[in-house]
Write a protein that holds these residues in place. Structure first.
Motif, PDB file in Angstrom:
ATOM      1  N   ALA A   1       5.454  12.602   5.232  1.00  0.00           N
ATOM      2  CA  ALA A   1       4.561  11.464   5.469  1.00  0.00           C
ATOM      3  C   ALA A   1       3.758  11.672   6.750  1.00  0.00           C
ATOM      4  N   ARG A   2       4.407  12.151   7.790  1.00  0.00           N
ATOM      5  CA  ARG A   2       3.675  12.409   9.036  1.00  0.00           C
ATOM      6  C   ARG A   2       2.610  13.477   8.832  1.00  0.00           C
ATOM      7  N   HIS A   3       2.949  14.501   8.062  1.00  0.00           N
ATOM      8  CA  HIS A   3       1.977  15.558   7.758  1.00  0.00           C
ATOM      9  C   HIS A   3       0.757  14.982   7.054  1.00  0.00           C
ATOM     10  N   LEU A   4       0.976  13.981   6.207  1.00  0.00           N
ATOM     11  CA  LEU A   4      -0.106  13.373   5.445  1.00  0.00           C
ATOM     12  C   LEU A   4      -0.728  12.184   6.171  1.00  0.00           C
ATOM     13  N   ASP A   5      -0.284  11.947   7.418  1.00  0.00           N
ATOM     14  CA  ASP A   5      -0.785  10.835   8.230  1.00  0.00           C
ATOM     15  C   ASP A   5      -0.518   9.494   7.557  1.00  0.00           C
ATOM     16  N   LEU A   6       0.667   9.363   6.977  1.00  0.00           N
ATOM     17  CA  LEU A   6       1.080   8.114   6.339  1.00  0.00           C
ATOM     18  C   LEU A   6       2.143   7.430   7.186  1.00  0.00           C
ATOM     19  N   LYS A   7       2.217   6.128   7.096  1.00  0.00           N
ATOM     20  CA  LYS A   7       3.247   5.358   7.776  1.00  0.00           C
ATOM     21  C   LYS A   7       4.491   5.272   6.882  1.00  0.00           C
TER      22      LYS A   7
ATOM     23  N   SER B   1      17.212   4.465   2.121  1.00  0.00           N
ATOM     24  CA  SER B   1      17.289   3.644   3.335  1.00  0.00           C
ATOM     25  C   SER B   1      16.108   3.848   4.283  1.00  0.00           C
ATOM     26  N   GLN B   2      15.442   5.002   4.234  1.00  0.00           N
ATOM     27  CA  GLN B   2      14.394   5.285   5.205  1.00  0.00           C
ATOM     28  C   GLN B   2      12.981   5.074   4.681  1.00  0.00           C
ATOM     29  N   THR B   3      12.779   5.060   3.374  1.00  0.00           N
ATOM     30  CA  THR B   3      11.437   4.855   2.833  1.00  0.00           C
ATOM     31  C   THR B   3      11.056   3.377   2.890  1.00  0.00           C
ATOM     32  N   GLY B   4       9.745   3.119   2.784  1.00  0.00           N
ATOM     33  CA  GLY B   4       9.260   1.749   2.875  1.00  0.00           C
ATOM     34  C   GLY B   4       9.844   0.844   1.811  1.00  0.00           C
ATOM     35  N   ILE B   5       9.936   1.350   0.581  1.00  0.00           N
ATOM     36  CA  ILE B   5      10.608   0.640  -0.512  1.00  0.00           C
ATOM     37  C   ILE B   5      11.618   1.603  -1.121  1.00  0.00           C
TER      38      ILE B   5
ATOM     39  N   ASP C   1       0.843  -1.195   0.000  1.00  0.00           N
ATOM     40  CA  ASP C   1       0.000   0.000   0.000  1.00  0.00           C
ATOM     41  C   ASP C   1       0.880   1.247   0.000  1.00  0.00           C
ATOM     42  N   ILE C   2       1.428   1.578  -1.155  1.00  0.00           N
ATOM     43  CA  ILE C   2       2.285   2.758  -1.293  1.00  0.00           C
ATOM     44  C   ILE C   2       1.400   3.960  -1.601  1.00  0.00           C
ATOM     45  N   ARG C   3       1.548   5.023  -0.785  1.00  0.00           N
ATOM     46  CA  ARG C   3       0.730   6.222  -0.959  1.00  0.00           C
ATOM     47  C   ARG C   3       1.566   7.458  -1.282  1.00  0.00           C
ATOM     48  N   LEU C   4       2.896   7.346  -1.211  1.00  0.00           N
ATOM     49  CA  LEU C   4       3.775   8.483  -1.511  1.00  0.00           C
ATOM     50  C   LEU C   4       5.027   7.952  -2.194  1.00  0.00           C
ATOM     51  N   ILE C   5       5.353   8.523  -3.352  1.00  0.00           N
ATOM     52  CA  ILE C   5       6.563   8.152  -4.089  1.00  0.00           C
ATOM     53  C   ILE C   5       7.426   9.401  -4.246  1.00  0.00           C
ATOM     54  N   ALA C   6       8.625   9.368  -3.670  1.00  0.00           N
ATOM     55  CA  ALA C   6       9.560  10.493  -3.749  1.00  0.00           C
ATOM     56  C   ALA C   6      10.671  10.151  -4.731  1.00  0.00           C
ATOM     57  N   LEU C   7      10.915  11.041  -5.670  1.00  0.00           N
ATOM     58  CA  LEU C   7      11.858  10.748  -6.748  1.00  0.00           C
ATOM     59  C   LEU C   7      12.936  11.808  -6.891  1.00  0.00           C
TER      60      LEU C   7
ATOM     61  N   GLN D   1       6.146   2.790   5.947  1.00  0.00           N
ATOM     62  CA  GLN D   1       6.062   1.686   4.993  1.00  0.00           C
ATOM     63  C   GLN D   1       5.145   1.990   3.813  1.00  0.00           C
ATOM     64  N   GLN D   2       4.446   3.101   3.859  1.00  0.00           N
ATOM     65  CA  GLN D   2       3.594   3.506   2.734  1.00  0.00           C
ATOM     66  C   GLN D   2       4.325   4.437   1.772  1.00  0.00           C
ATOM     67  N   THR D   3       5.638   4.581   1.954  1.00  0.00           N
ATOM     68  CA  THR D   3       6.435   5.476   1.114  1.00  0.00           C
ATOM     69  C   THR D   3       7.414   4.682   0.258  1.00  0.00           C
ATOM     70  N   MET D   4       7.768   5.269  -0.870  1.00  0.00           N
ATOM     71  CA  MET D   4       8.751   4.683  -1.789  1.00  0.00           C
ATOM     72  C   MET D   4       9.698   5.786  -2.248  1.00  0.00           C
TER      73      MET D   4
END
Length: 277
Positions: free
Chosen positions: A210-216, A234-238, A3-9, A218-221
């Motif tokens: 992610a905290r601002h968006l109330d995401l965990k 190293s810190q994002t979920g994937i 369940d990925i809700r944020l992708i940072a590139l 592990q929901q980040t990539m």
């Protein structure tokens, strides 16, 4: 399927190809992510005004992480959610240190980049590629003296860039900066150093967003290729490293995709999230 809700590139060397362009495949993959309600977030060492228009104008882009994590911006409402900037006094000390070496230096202040003409006409002396030279020329305001600019400014400093034609000089400056213990030193190219305030790291900025968006977490990539992407991977979920990434980044990544010239972002999104284009 995760369940990925944020992708940072990261942009250079990651989302953009070697000619600093966005491929059709990568663009379509990002748009499909947005259609699925996933926040797509540019996460770059550049200032926002230095990000290419074809990225800035992507429909559905709501947030950006710039200057290596020094600034987290809400693009829809036009305000800064979070910032980790350097005092003018500290920035002057670092720039004066750099001035003692054979290095090209510039600075980001108030969302703008500032450099000196004496460097702009000799960028090849510092190992800067032609494509990067064009980007630097398009994103810097020329001033007589960068150090004097910082001294006279009323604003905090977002980042200092240094480029080197000599690796021994680069290592000496890095050692001196690391010894200070009060700055974060990374790099996006083999011939540069990027100096930020501690806390201005891409991965930490993603976690704050992610905290601002109330995401965990592990929901980040995160996607990246360079040293300044280490916390992002190293810190994002994937964490996804490009095939052209430095070895240390590949070692901490959850997945290694194709190169930035082979639509590696789109390939990873298809493999990991089922994003078809």
């Amino acid at each position: 399927m995760k369940d990925i809700r944020l992708i940072a590139l990261d942009l250079d060397g990651t989302l953009l190809d070697s000619k600093k362009c966005l491929s059709r495949q990568n663009r379509e993959a990002l748009l499909e992510c947005m259609r699925r309600g996933i926040e797509v977030v540019p996460c770059t060492g550049r200032i926002w005004s230095g990000v290419p228009d074809f990225i800035r104008e992507l429909p559905g882009l709501h947030y950006a992480i710039t200057v290596n994590g020094a600034v987290v911006e809400d693009l829809r409402h036009g305000f800064v959610l979070d910032e980790q900037k350097m005092s003018r006094e500290k920035a002057v000390e670092i720039l004066e240190l750099a001035r003692g070496f054979h290095t090209m230096y510039d600075v980001y202040v108030g969302g703008s980049g500032f450099g000196e003409q004496r460097f702009m006409t000799r960028m090849e002396d510092y190992g800067i590629t032609l494509e990067l030279q064009k980007m630097i020329q398009n994103t810097r305001t020329i001033v007589p003296d960068v150090i004097e600019l910082v001294k006279e400014s009323t604003q905090l400093v977002e980042k200092i860039n240094c480029f080197f034609g000599d690796q021994e000089e680069r290592q000496k400056v890095r050692k001196a900066l690391t010894k200070r213990g009060d700055v974060l030193v990374t790099a996006s190219f083999s011939n540069n150093l990027e100096i930020n305030e501690p806390g201005a790291a891409k991965g930490e900025a993603v976690m704050r967003l992610a905290r601002h968006l109330d995401l965990k977490p592990q929901q980040t990539m995160g996607f990246g290729d360079g040293e300044n992407d280490w916390t992002l991977i190293s810190q994002t979920g994937i964490g996804v490293a490009m095939a052209n990434a430095i070895d240390s980044l590949k070692e901490v990544a959850d997945y290694v995709t194709l190169t930035n010239d082979e639509d590696g972002v789109a390939a990873a999104l298809k493999h990991l999230l089922g994003i078809a284009i």
